[in-house]
Write a protein that holds these residues in place. Structure first.
Motif, mmCIF file in Angstrom:
data_model
loop_
_atom_site.group_PDB
_atom_site.id
_atom_site.type_symbol
_atom_site.label_atom_id
_atom_site.label_comp_id
_atom_site.label_asym_id
_atom_site.label_seq_id
_atom_site.Cartn_x
_atom_site.Cartn_y
_atom_site.Cartn_z
ATOM 1 N N GLU A 35 0.825 -1.206 0.000
ATOM 2 C CA GLU A 35 0.000 0.000 0.000
ATOM 3 C C GLU A 35 0.862 1.261 0.000
ATOM 4 O O GLU A 35 0.553 2.234 -0.691
ATOM 5 N N ARG A 36 1.969 1.242 0.745
ATOM 6 C CA ARG A 36 2.900 2.385 0.723
ATOM 7 C C ARG A 36 3.487 2.575 -0.673
ATOM 8 O O ARG A 36 3.567 3.692 -1.180
ATOM 9 N N GLU A 37 3.914 1.486 -1.285
ATOM 10 C CA GLU A 37 4.504 1.559 -2.623
ATOM 11 C C GLU A 37 3.480 2.034 -3.647
ATOM 12 O O GLU A 37 3.805 2.851 -4.519
ATOM 13 N N LYS A 38 2.251 1.527 -3.566
ATOM 14 C CA LYS A 38 1.229 1.944 -4.522
ATOM 15 C C LYS A 38 0.955 3.441 -4.389
ATOM 16 O O LYS A 38 0.801 4.135 -5.405
ATOM 17 N N ALA A 39 0.907 3.950 -3.171
ATOM 18 C CA ALA A 39 0.689 5.390 -2.980
ATOM 19 C C ALA A 39 1.825 6.189 -3.611
ATOM 20 O O ALA A 39 1.587 7.210 -4.265
ATOM 21 N N ALA A 40 3.054 5.723 -3.441
ATOM 22 C CA ALA A 40 4.214 6.435 -3.988
ATOM 23 C C ALA A 40 4.312 6.287 -5.506
ATOM 24 O O ALA A 40 4.634 7.244 -6.207
ATOM 25 N N GLN A 41 4.045 5.099 -6.018
ATOM 26 C CA GLN A 41 4.247 4.818 -7.448
ATOM 27 C C GLN A 41 3.056 5.200 -8.326
ATOM 28 O O GLN A 41 3.236 5.539 -9.487
ATOM 29 N N LEU A 42 1.859 5.094 -7.765
ATOM 30 C CA LEU A 42 0.662 5.295 -8.575
ATOM 31 C C LEU A 42 0.016 6.656 -8.355
ATOM 32 O O LEU A 42 -0.974 6.976 -9.014
ATOM 33 N N GLY A 43 0.561 7.415 -7.416
ATOM 34 C CA GLY A 43 -0.001 8.736 -7.148
ATOM 35 C C GLY A 43 -1.231 8.652 -6.266
ATOM 36 O O GLY A 43 -1.557 7.625 -5.704
ATOM 37 N N GLY A 44 -1.911 9.752 -6.172
ATOM 38 C CA GLY A 44 -3.093 9.793 -5.317
ATOM 39 C C GLY A 44 -2.716 10.204 -3.911
ATOM 40 O O GLY A 44 -1.634 10.746 -3.663
ATOM 41 N N ALA A 45 -3.610 9.942 -2.992
ATOM 42 C CA ALA A 45 -3.405 10.342 -1.600
ATOM 43 C C ALA A 45 -2.266 9.543 -0.980
ATOM 44 O O ALA A 45 -2.065 8.365 -1.311
ATOM 45 N N PRO A 46 -1.511 10.152 -0.077
ATOM 46 C CA PRO A 46 -0.466 9.403 0.635
ATOM 47 C C PRO A 46 -1.102 8.281 1.462
ATOM 48 O O PRO A 46 -2.245 8.395 1.890
ATOM 49 N N PHE A 47 -0.357 7.216 1.643
ATOM 50 C CA PHE A 47 -0.857 6.076 2.419
ATOM 51 C C PHE A 47 -1.039 6.492 3.871
ATOM 52 O O PHE A 47 -0.148 7.068 4.478
ATOM 53 N N SER A 48 -2.191 6.158 4.417
ATOM 54 C CA SER A 48 -2.550 6.553 5.782
ATOM 55 C C SER A 48 -1.873 5.710 6.849
ATOM 56 O O SER A 48 -1.894 6.068 8.019
ATOM 57 N N GLY A 49 -1.310 4.572 6.464
ATOM 58 C CA GLY A 49 -0.718 3.664 7.445
ATOM 59 C C GLY A 49 -1.704 2.647 7.986
ATOM 60 O O GLY A 49 -1.343 1.777 8.763
ATOM 61 N N VAL A 50 -2.950 2.745 7.561
ATOM 62 C CA VAL A 50 -3.991 1.816 8.008
ATOM 63 C C VAL A 50 -4.283 0.831 6.885
ATOM 64 O O VAL A 50 -4.513 1.235 5.741
ATOM 65 N N LEU A 51 -4.276 -0.437 7.221
ATOM 66 C CA LEU A 51 -4.539 -1.476 6.234
ATOM 67 C C LEU A 51 -5.998 -1.400 5.776
ATOM 68 O O LEU A 51 -6.910 -1.352 6.607
ATOM 69 N N PRO A 52 -6.235 -1.371 4.466
ATOM 70 C CA PRO A 52 -7.613 -1.347 3.979
ATOM 71 C C PRO A 52 -8.402 -2.553 4.505
ATOM 72 O O PRO A 52 -7.878 -3.665 4.632
ATOM 73 N N GLU A 53 -9.655 -2.327 4.783
ATOM 74 C CA GLU A 53 -10.532 -3.345 5.371
ATOM 75 C C GLU A 53 -10.576 -4.618 4.531
ATOM 76 O O GLU A 53 -10.672 -5.712 5.075
#
Length: 182
Positions: A35-53
């Protein structure tokens, strides 16, 4: 004196016993990093640090989440250091959730996990083995290529996710027929 390289041991996880917490922890680390990598590589909002449900069950109930899959753990000398899952996906085997803890990287854990998963798939069905990998994970892509995986047309709709497949392992031929001296 040179140290002899040793392949890290890999075994089937006991998801109804002592390995459930280790698998849940390793999968959580994998998913959080992804999720951290996807936020950095794919753009969009920064990763919140919370695992998606949508991933909670894999972390909280690996036995239920991976019912029917073969889940393997590798040990780098200090306990479980890596995980991989293999399950049926139609006419192929699919590898998911391959993860090596950062402290165990460079020790052959990923290769040992992948080799064990491929051995399982080869013994269980002699069918193709497939997986997906993000295009920025160059080390993983290199490992998969060295094990015979090649890019194939995508079955995914997510951009930058590479689909790869390794052809079915050949079946051993057993000749019960004639001898050369006949």
């Amino acid at each position: 004196m040179d140290a002899v390289a040793r392949t890290p041991p890999v075994r089937t996880a006991d998801l109804n016993g002592p390995d459930a917490a280790a698998v849940g922890g390793l999968v959580a680390a994998y998913l959080l990093q992804t999720e951290r990598e996807k936020a950095a590589q794919l753009g969009g909002a920064p990763f919140s640090g919370v695992l998606p449900e949508r991933y909670r069950r894999e972390v909280d109930d690996p036995a239920g989440a991976y019912a029917g899959a073969n889940v393997l753990l590798a040990d780098a000398g200090t306990g479980p250091a890596g995980v991989i899952t293999v399950h049926r996906a139609g006419t192929a085997w699919e590898i998911k959730r391959i993860w090596v803890s950062p402290a165990a990287r460079g020790l052959g854990v990923g290769a040992a996990l992948l080799d064990a998963a491929l051995e399982f798939a080869d013994e269980a069905g002699h069918d193709p083995v497939r997986l997906t990998v993000w295009d920025w994970r160059e080390d993983a892509i290199g490992l998969y290529r060295r094990r015979g995986f090649v890019p194939v047309p995508s079955w995914e709709d997510r951009a930058r996710l590479i689909c790869m497949e390794r052809a079915a392992a050949p079946r051993a031929e057993h000749s019960l027929g004639s001898c050369a001296d006949d």
